[in-house]
Structure formats: structure tokens, C-alpha cells
Design a protein around this motif. Structure first.
Motif, PDB file in Angstrom:
ATOM      1  N   GLY A   1      10.553  -7.470 -14.002  1.00  0.00           N
ATOM      2  CA  GLY A   1      11.511  -7.942 -13.010  1.00  0.00           C
ATOM      3  C   GLY A   1      12.542  -6.908 -12.619  1.00  0.00           C
ATOM      4  N   LEU A   2      12.314  -5.637 -12.932  1.00  0.00           N
ATOM      5  CA  LEU A   2      13.267  -4.583 -12.590  1.00  0.00           C
ATOM      6  C   LEU A   2      13.126  -4.130 -11.142  1.00  0.00           C
ATOM      7  N   TYR A   3      11.925  -4.232 -10.599  1.00  0.00           N
ATOM      8  CA  TYR A   3      11.661  -3.807  -9.227  1.00  0.00           C
ATOM      9  C   TYR A   3      11.082  -4.974  -8.457  1.00  0.00           C
ATOM     10  N   PRO A   4      11.499  -5.131  -7.203  1.00  0.00           N
ATOM     11  CA  PRO A   4      10.900  -6.190  -6.390  1.00  0.00           C
ATOM     12  C   PRO A   4       9.480  -5.815  -5.982  1.00  0.00           C
ATOM     13  N   GLU A   5       8.722  -6.801  -5.581  1.00  0.00           N
ATOM     14  CA  GLU A   5       7.346  -6.575  -5.135  1.00  0.00           C
ATOM     15  C   GLU A   5       7.346  -5.663  -3.912  1.00  0.00           C
TER      16      GLU A   5
ATOM     17  N   TYR B   1       4.424  -0.667 -12.205  1.00  0.00           N
ATOM     18  CA  TYR B   1       3.919  -2.018 -12.470  1.00  0.00           C
ATOM     19  C   TYR B   1       4.577  -2.646 -13.700  1.00  0.00           C
ATOM     20  N   GLY B   2       4.953  -1.838 -14.670  1.00  0.00           N
ATOM     21  CA  GLY B   2       5.703  -2.356 -15.813  1.00  0.00           C
ATOM     22  C   GLY B   2       7.079  -2.846 -15.402  1.00  0.00           C
ATOM     23  N   GLY B   3       7.726  -2.111 -14.508  1.00  0.00           N
ATOM     24  CA  GLY B   3       9.032  -2.532 -13.993  1.00  0.00           C
ATOM     25  C   GLY B   3       8.942  -3.801 -13.170  1.00  0.00           C
ATOM     26  N   ARG B   4       7.867  -3.929 -12.408  1.00  0.00           N
ATOM     27  CA  ARG B   4       7.666  -5.172 -11.654  1.00  0.00           C
ATOM     28  C   ARG B   4       7.416  -6.346 -12.582  1.00  0.00           C
ATOM     29  N   LEU B   5       6.645  -6.088 -13.639  1.00  0.00           N
ATOM     30  CA  LEU B   5       6.347  -7.145 -14.600  1.00  0.00           C
ATOM     31  C   LEU B   5       7.616  -7.621 -15.303  1.00  0.00           C
TER      32      LEU B   5
ATOM     33  N   MET C   1       0.820  -1.188   0.000  1.00  0.00           N
ATOM     34  CA  MET C   1       0.000   0.000   0.000  1.00  0.00           C
ATOM     35  C   MET C   1       0.862   1.250   0.000  1.00  0.00           C
ATOM     36  N   TRP C   2       1.937   1.229   0.772  1.00  0.00           N
ATOM     37  CA  TRP C   2       2.813   2.374   0.864  1.00  0.00           C
ATOM     38  C   TRP C   2       3.472   2.672  -0.483  1.00  0.00           C
ATOM     39  N   SER C   3       3.818   1.639  -1.240  1.00  0.00           N
ATOM     40  CA  SER C   3       4.459   1.865  -2.542  1.00  0.00           C
ATOM     41  C   SER C   3       3.499   2.538  -3.525  1.00  0.00           C
ATOM     42  N   LEU C   4       2.212   2.261  -3.396  1.00  0.00           N
ATOM     43  CA  LEU C   4       1.224   2.915  -4.241  1.00  0.00           C
ATOM     44  C   LEU C   4       1.143   4.407  -3.916  1.00  0.00           C
ATOM     45  N   ILE C   5       1.174   4.751  -2.653  1.00  0.00           N
ATOM     46  CA  ILE C   5       1.143   6.156  -2.244  1.00  0.00           C
ATOM     47  C   ILE C   5       2.401   6.872  -2.718  1.00  0.00           C
ATOM     48  N   VAL C   6       3.551   6.234  -2.593  1.00  0.00           N
ATOM     49  CA  VAL C   6       4.806   6.825  -3.055  1.00  0.00           C
ATOM     50  C   VAL C   6       4.770   7.014  -4.565  1.00  0.00           C
ATOM     51  N   ALA C   7       4.238   6.047  -5.296  1.00  0.00           N
ATOM     52  CA  ALA C   7       4.147   6.157  -6.750  1.00  0.00           C
ATOM     53  C   ALA C   7       3.236   7.312  -7.153  1.00  0.00           C
ATOM     54  N   ILE C   8       2.176   7.545  -6.408  1.00  0.00           N
ATOM     55  CA  ILE C   8       1.259   8.648  -6.715  1.00  0.00           C
ATOM     56  C   ILE C   8       1.933   9.996  -6.457  1.00  0.00           C
ATOM     57  N   VAL C   9       2.639  10.111  -5.352  1.00  0.00           N
ATOM     58  CA  VAL C   9       3.318  11.376  -5.043  1.00  0.00           C
ATOM     59  C   VAL C   9       4.427  11.653  -6.048  1.00  0.00           C
ATOM     60  N   ILE C  10       5.204  10.649  -6.370  1.00  0.00           N
ATOM     61  CA  ILE C  10       6.261  10.820  -7.371  1.00  0.00           C
ATOM     62  C   ILE C  10       5.642  11.114  -8.728  1.00  0.00           C
ATOM     63  N   GLY C  11       4.528  10.481  -9.044  1.00  0.00           N
ATOM     64  CA  GLY C  11       3.851  10.725 -10.312  1.00  0.00           C
ATOM     65  C   GLY C  11       3.332  12.141 -10.440  1.00  0.00           C
ATOM     66  N   PHE C  12       2.896  12.719  -9.337  1.00  0.00           N
ATOM     67  CA  PHE C  12       2.449  14.110  -9.338  1.00  0.00           C
ATOM     68  C   PHE C  12       3.584  15.031  -9.775  1.00  0.00           C
ATOM     69  N   ILE C  13       4.739  14.849  -9.193  1.00  0.00           N
ATOM     70  CA  ILE C  13       5.898  15.669  -9.549  1.00  0.00           C
ATOM     71  C   ILE C  13       6.400  15.314 -10.941  1.00  0.00           C
ATOM     72  N   ALA C  14       6.400  14.035 -11.277  1.00  0.00           N
ATOM     73  CA  ALA C  14       6.864  13.599 -12.594  1.00  0.00           C
ATOM     74  C   ALA C  14       5.983  14.151 -13.707  1.00  0.00           C
ATOM     75  N   GLY C  15       4.690  14.280 -13.463  1.00  0.00           N
ATOM     76  CA  GLY C  15       3.790  14.849 -14.461  1.00  0.00           C
ATOM     77  C   GLY C  15       4.124  16.291 -14.769  1.00  0.00           C
ATOM     78  N   LEU C  16       4.460  17.045 -13.746  1.00  0.00           N
ATOM     79  CA  LEU C  16       4.838  18.439 -13.958  1.00  0.00           C
ATOM     80  C   LEU C  16       6.163  18.545 -14.722  1.00  0.00           C
ATOM     81  N   ILE C  17       7.099  17.689 -14.398  1.00  0.00           N
ATOM     82  CA  ILE C  17       8.386  17.706 -15.099  1.00  0.00           C
ATOM     83  C   ILE C  17       8.212  17.213 -16.532  1.00  0.00           C
ATOM     84  N   ALA C  18       7.384  16.193 -16.742  1.00  0.00           N
ATOM     85  CA  ALA C  18       7.137  15.689 -18.102  1.00  0.00           C
ATOM     86  C   ALA C  18       6.500  16.769 -18.962  1.00  0.00           C
ATOM     87  N   ARG C  19       5.630  17.557 -18.374  1.00  0.00           N
ATOM     88  CA  ARG C  19       4.988  18.658 -19.104  1.00  0.00           C
ATOM     89  C   ARG C  19       6.024  19.692 -19.531  1.00  0.00           C
TER      90      ARG C  19
END
Length: 83
Positions: free
Chosen positions: A52-56, A46-50, A1-19
């Protein structure tokens, strides 16, 4: 659950940088850009987990999240321009 929250927070910042990195005239607003960044971060996680780049239980790194957000923003622009 914590990794999902971290991914959302990082995604928020990543979206601004991607823009900022992605060239072109984007009509998407702040909310759409951040949502696309979150989707890109989750895609990278989830692509990285699929692959095998990131552990579960871990989230994608910041650079991978930015790359995922750029990919999602590019696809979004292709879809929006065709309609």
C-alpha cells in the motif's frame, strides 16, 4: 504499462548503482547486473503496491529501486557462492 517501462529504466540505473554500493567481488557481468537491477526495481514496485505504499499505476521511487536491487544482488551472490 507506462509504469512498467519506467520501472525497467530505473531498474537499469539502479542495478549499476547497487553494484557500486554492494561490497564484495562480484563475478556477474554488465548484463546480469542490469537484469538484477531491473528485477529489484520491479520487486520494489510491486512489493510497494502490495504493502500500500504506491498507488496502482505508479512505479517505485529511485531509492526504493536501488534498495530492491541491492537485496536482489545480495541474494544472487548467496546463491552463486553456494553452487
Amino acid at each position: 504499462m507506462w509504469s512498467l517501462i519506467v520501472a525497467i529504466v530505473i531498474g537499469f540505473i539502479a542495478g549499476l548503482i547497487a553494484r557500486a554500493i554492494h561490497p564484495g567481488d562480484d563475478k556477474a557481468g554488465f548484463i546480469v547486473t542490469t537484469l538484477l537491477g531491473i528485477v529489484g526495481s520491479l520487486l520494489a514496485t510491486y512489493g510497494g503496491r502490495l504493502l500500500g505504499l504506491y498507488p496502482e499505476g505508479s512505479s517505485a521511487g529511485f531509492i526504493a529501486s536501488v534498495i530492491g536491487a541491492i537485496v536482489v544482488l545480495f541474494i544472487y551472490n548467496l546463491v552463486v557462492k553456494k553452487t
